[in-house]
Structure formats: structure tokens, C-alpha cells
Motif scaffolding. Structure first.
Motif: not given
Length: 161
Positions: A148, A150-151, A154-155, A161
């Protein structure tokens, strides 16, 4: 030696017990287990919130946070004795090294108690997520799950990723 009329048998606690005790125990354990499960699902999850005027970003800027220098700035409040804080810090430092649009700021909660009170930091780690304009995107309490985190990074940094 027993005297006449004196009772010598052991008194049993279980003997003749109705179903009341197990029902009371189950009635207490079921809601407790449900509450614990619900808290575990919320632990570390980022949540968005409305930012009051002069709210968290003003306090964070007083701590030296400069959100204009990155696409996403993550501010972590932690304490020296917090194990999940060390893990979260290592993850964020790794993400900062691999995601050019991310800035990570660590704040020792014990050294900044006024800010902790103003920001309503109740547990560590607590993370604040700010965009480039300084707008508060959300916050999380407890260690975020690696995927979560990392997401989310990245968002907001445009990384893949």
C-alpha cells in the motif's frame, strides 16, 4: 479427624453449573475479537481528511518540511523505542532513493511534543502525505503495509513499480 455434623466433602465449582458462564464468556469474546479484527484492518491505512485553515501543513512547515521540493512529501513521526517505526523508516528511505519525486522527513515525536499535540499524533508511526502545493493528501497511523505504501508513493510520484 471429622466431627459429627461437619461436612468433609470438597465443594465443586463446576458441579451443577448452568450454561450462563459460557454464554457470558462468549458474549464478551465475540465483540472483542470483532473489534480487534476491525482495528487490524485499519492499522497503517492512509486516510484522507479535510484540512482546516492553518492546519497541519503550517505546523509541519515549522518543523522544516518543504513540500514544494518534491511531488510527494512523507513526514513520519516516530519514537526511539518503536519497532514498526524503524521498519517504516527503512522502507521510506529505500523508496526515496528509488523514486525521484519523493521526499521523506523524519520527526522525533518525543522532541516535538507541541507539534504532536497540535497534529493529534496518538501513536507511532504516524505519517502525513503532502503534495507539491503543500496540501495534505492524507495520514496514516501505525505501520503501513509495504504494498500500500509503495502504491501510494508511485501514484503521486508518477513512478512505475
Amino acid at each position: 479427624m471429622s466431627r459429627p455434623g461437619m461436612r468433609t466433602e470438597a465443594v465443586g465449582l463446576v458441579r451443577g453449573t448452568s450454561g450462563t458462564a459460557p454464554a457470558v464468556l462468549a458474549g464478551a469474546l465475540v465483540p472483542t475479537a470483532a473489534a480487534a479484527r476491525w482495528l487490524r484492518t485499519r492499522d497503517g491505512r492512509p486516510r484522507t481528511e479535510e484540512e482546516p485553515v492553518g492546519g497541519p501543513t503550517a505546523v509541519l512547515e515549522e518543523l522544516g518540511v518543504r513540500p514544494g521540493e518534491a511531488d510527494l512529501t512523507v513526514v513520519q513521526f516516530s519514537t526511539a523505542f518503536c519497532g514498526p517505526c524503524r521498519t517504516t523508516r527503512a522502507r521510506l528511505q529505500h523508496l526515496e532513493a528509488t523514486r525521484p519525486g519523493l521526499a521523506y522527513v523524519h520527526v522525533d515525536a518525543e522532541s516535538h511534543l507541541d507539534a504532536v499535540r497540535e497534529l493529534d499524533v496518538r501513536r507511532t508511526p504516524t505519517l502525513f502525505y503532502l503534495d507539491r502545493s503543500g496540501r495534505l493528501l492524507g495520514r496514516s497511523s501505525g505501520a503501513p503495509r509495504p504494498g500500500e505504501l509503495t502504491a501510494l508513493v508511485d501514484a503521486h510520484t508518477g513512478a512505475r513499480s
